[in-house]
Design a protein around this motif. Structure first.
Motif, short mmCIF file in Angstrom:
data_model
loop_
_atom_site.label_atom_id
_atom_site.label_comp_id
_atom_site.label_asym_id
_atom_site.label_seq_id
_atom_site.Cartn_x
_atom_site.Cartn_y
_atom_site.Cartn_z
N PHE A 251 -6.81 -13.39 3.83
CA PHE A 251 -7.73 -13.26 2.71
C PHE A 251 -6.99 -13.74 1.46
CE2 PHE A 251 -9.94 -9.44 4.93
CZ PHE A 251 -10.54 -10.33 5.81
N ALA A 252 -6.91 -15.05 1.33
CA ALA A 252 -6.19 -15.65 0.22
C ALA A 252 -7.00 -16.80 -0.35
CB ALA A 252 -4.82 -16.16 0.68
N ALA A 253 -6.76 -17.12 -1.60
CA ALA A 253 -7.47 -18.23 -2.24
C ALA A 253 -7.25 -19.52 -1.47
CB ALA A 253 -7.00 -18.37 -3.69
N GLY A 254 -8.33 -20.21 -1.16
CA GLY A 254 -8.25 -21.46 -0.42
C GLY A 254 -8.35 -21.30 1.08
N SER A 255 -8.22 -20.07 1.59
CA SER A 255 -8.33 -19.82 3.03
C SER A 255 -9.79 -19.85 3.46
CB SER A 255 -7.72 -18.47 3.39
OG SER A 255 -6.34 -18.44 3.13
N THR A 256 -9.98 -20.14 4.74
CA THR A 256 -11.33 -20.15 5.31
C THR A 256 -11.46 -19.01 6.30
OG1 THR A 256 -11.56 -22.54 5.04
CG2 THR A 256 -13.03 -21.46 6.62
N ILE A 257 -12.49 -18.20 6.12
CA ILE A 257 -12.75 -17.07 7.02
C ILE A 257 -14.18 -17.14 7.50
CG2 ILE A 257 -11.04 -15.61 5.88
CD1 ILE A 257 -13.41 -14.14 4.53
N PRO A 258 -14.48 -16.63 8.71
CA PRO A 258 -15.87 -16.63 9.19
C PRO A 258 -16.62 -15.41 8.65
CG PRO A 258 -14.42 -15.77 10.89
CD PRO A 258 -13.53 -16.16 9.74
N ILE A 259 -17.86 -15.63 8.27
CA ILE A 259 -18.76 -14.54 7.89
C ILE A 259 -20.04 -14.76 8.68
CG2 ILE A 259 -20.01 -13.39 6.03
CD1 ILE A 259 -17.92 -14.40 4.09
N ASN A 260 -20.36 -13.80 9.54
CA ASN A 260 -21.46 -13.97 10.49
C ASN A 260 -21.28 -15.24 11.32
OD1 ASN A 260 -23.03 -11.62 9.94
ND2 ASN A 260 -23.78 -12.58 8.06
N GLY A 261 -20.01 -15.54 11.61
CA GLY A 261 -19.69 -16.68 12.45
C GLY A 261 -19.66 -18.02 11.74
N VAL A 262 -19.97 -18.04 10.45
CA VAL A 262 -20.00 -19.29 9.68
C VAL A 262 -18.76 -19.37 8.80
CG1 VAL A 262 -21.27 -20.65 7.98
CG2 VAL A 262 -22.51 -19.29 9.67
N PRO A 263 -18.00 -20.47 8.85
CA PRO A 263 -16.80 -20.58 8.02
C PRO A 263 -17.14 -20.56 6.53
CG PRO A 263 -16.78 -22.20 9.79
CD PRO A 263 -18.15 -21.61 9.76
N GLY B 289 -16.84 -9.10 -8.95
CA GLY B 289 -16.03 -8.82 -7.77
C GLY B 289 -16.00 -9.98 -6.81
N ALA B 290 -16.99 -10.05 -5.90
CA ALA B 290 -17.06 -11.14 -4.91
C ALA B 290 -18.51 -11.40 -4.56
CB ALA B 290 -16.25 -10.78 -3.67
N TRP B 291 -18.83 -12.66 -4.29
CA TRP B 291 -20.20 -13.01 -3.92
C TRP B 291 -20.18 -14.34 -3.17
CZ3 TRP B 291 -18.04 -13.36 -8.70
CH2 TRP B 291 -18.03 -14.61 -9.32
N ILE B 292 -21.23 -14.58 -2.42
CA ILE B 292 -21.35 -15.79 -1.61
C ILE B 292 -22.33 -16.76 -2.26
CG2 ILE B 292 -22.20 -16.74 0.58
CD1 ILE B 292 -21.17 -14.26 1.97
N ASP B 293 -21.94 -18.02 -2.28
CA ASP B 293 -22.82 -19.09 -2.73
C ASP B 293 -22.61 -20.24 -1.76
OD1 ASP B 293 -24.41 -20.94 -3.94
OD2 ASP B 293 -23.37 -20.92 -5.88
N GLY B 294 -23.60 -20.46 -0.87
CA GLY B 294 -23.44 -21.48 0.16
C GLY B 294 -22.38 -21.05 1.15
N THR B 295 -21.38 -21.88 1.30
CA THR B 295 -20.28 -21.55 2.21
C THR B 295 -19.00 -21.23 1.44
OG1 THR B 295 -19.73 -23.90 2.48
CG2 THR B 295 -21.20 -22.90 4.13
N LEU B 296 -19.17 -20.82 0.18
CA LEU B 296 -18.04 -20.40 -0.64
C LEU B 296 -18.13 -18.90 -0.89
CD1 LEU B 296 -17.74 -23.19 -3.37
CD2 LEU B 296 -16.30 -22.88 -1.35
N LEU B 297 -17.01 -18.22 -0.77
CA LEU B 297 -16.93 -16.81 -1.13
C LEU B 297 -16.13 -16.74 -2.43
CD1 LEU B 297 -17.18 -13.77 -0.73
CD2 LEU B 297 -15.19 -13.87 0.80
N TYR B 298 -16.84 -16.50 -3.52
CA TYR B 298 -16.21 -16.42 -4.83
C TYR B 298 -15.61 -15.03 -5.02
CZ TYR B 298 -18.46 -20.79 -6.21
OH TYR B 298 -18.86 -22.10 -6.30
#
Length: 243
Positions: free
Chosen positions: A87-99, A111-120
């Motif tokens: 869980f680091a900046a620039g890393s890719t993790i799956p959420i519901n199986g989607v990178p 805090g944190a939020w999803i926009d497309g395939t980016l987790l801000y």
């Protein structure tokens, strides 16, 4: 702790908490299980320690001998571990199986939020891993809090409650009182895998064991069981090590 449990803990207290491998010490967890029929050794799903389980009456030194004899096996298992999800900046993790790529936005808010395939993730970079985990835990609570009732209605297997926890040894569990526990890490798996784990625990409401009748019920309510189990075996260890 019960008197029996205290005696068991006392018997294991003198055993080593690590085993020396070529690249340094590796943690060992000792367990005494009334249900165990034989001495066993396994690498924890999290991949960060090895577990030795002793059945009742077996001397603890037998477990130590097994551990020492399988030093090379432990080393090979560690070499086969999947790359840890960070869980680091620039890393890719799956959420519901989607990178999804983690994007640090220090001046952002929320805090944190999803926009497309980016987790801000906003705020100080030092708190980014924790904010990612908190976000995924909240997402798991909301999503599974809705999904479990939906699947329980279709199967007519109704739990008394659903709890989301941070477990590293199992994907889910079901108590005899009907409470289902799921690990938040399941939110990273594809939906069909999530459903399998939920179906598995719902089936325990009728069969609180792993009998033939239990697996027959699981197969009936979850047609993709085999596919989901293969996915968990292949990719599950990486999710358990994510941090």
């Amino acid at each position: 702790m019960t008197e029996r449990g205290q005696r068991s803990a006392d018997l294991l207290s003198g055993l080593p908490t690590s085993i020396q491998l070529s690249d340094g010490p590796f943690p060992v967890t000792w367990r005494r299980s009334a249900r165990a029929r034989r001495l066993s050794l396994r690498l924890a799903r999290s991949g960060d320690h090895v577990i030795v389980t002793l059945p009742p009456g077996l001397p603890a030194q037998s477990g130590f001998a097994l551990l020492a004899a399988h030093r090379d096996w432990i080393a090979r298992q560690l070499q086969r571990r999947p790359v840890q999800l960070n869980f680091a900046a620039g890393s890719t993790i799956p959420i519901n199986g989607v990178p999804h790529t983690i994007y640090h936005t220090p001046d952002g808010h929320g805090g944190a939020w999803i926009d497309g395939t980016l987790l801000y993730v906003s705020g100080d970079i030092d708190f980014l891993p924790r904010r990612v985990q908190d976000f995924l835990q909240r997402m798991a609570s909301r999503q599974f809090g809705q999904r479990v009732p939906t699947l329980s209605e279709t199967t007519r297997l109704l739990p008394t409650s659903v709890v989301i926890r941070n477990t590293l040894s199992r994907w889910g569990s079901c108590t005899t009182a009907g409470r289902i526990m799921l690990t938040w890490r399941l939110i990273m798996a594809p939906p069909f895998v999530q459903d399998y784990v939920i179906f598995h625990e719902l089936a325990h409401l009728k069969h609180h064991n792993h009998s033939a009748a239990f697996w027959q019920l699981v197969d009936h309510i979850c047609p993709r069981r085999a596919e989901a189990e293969t996915w968990l075996k292949t990719h599950g260890p990486a999710l358990m090590r994510a941090a």
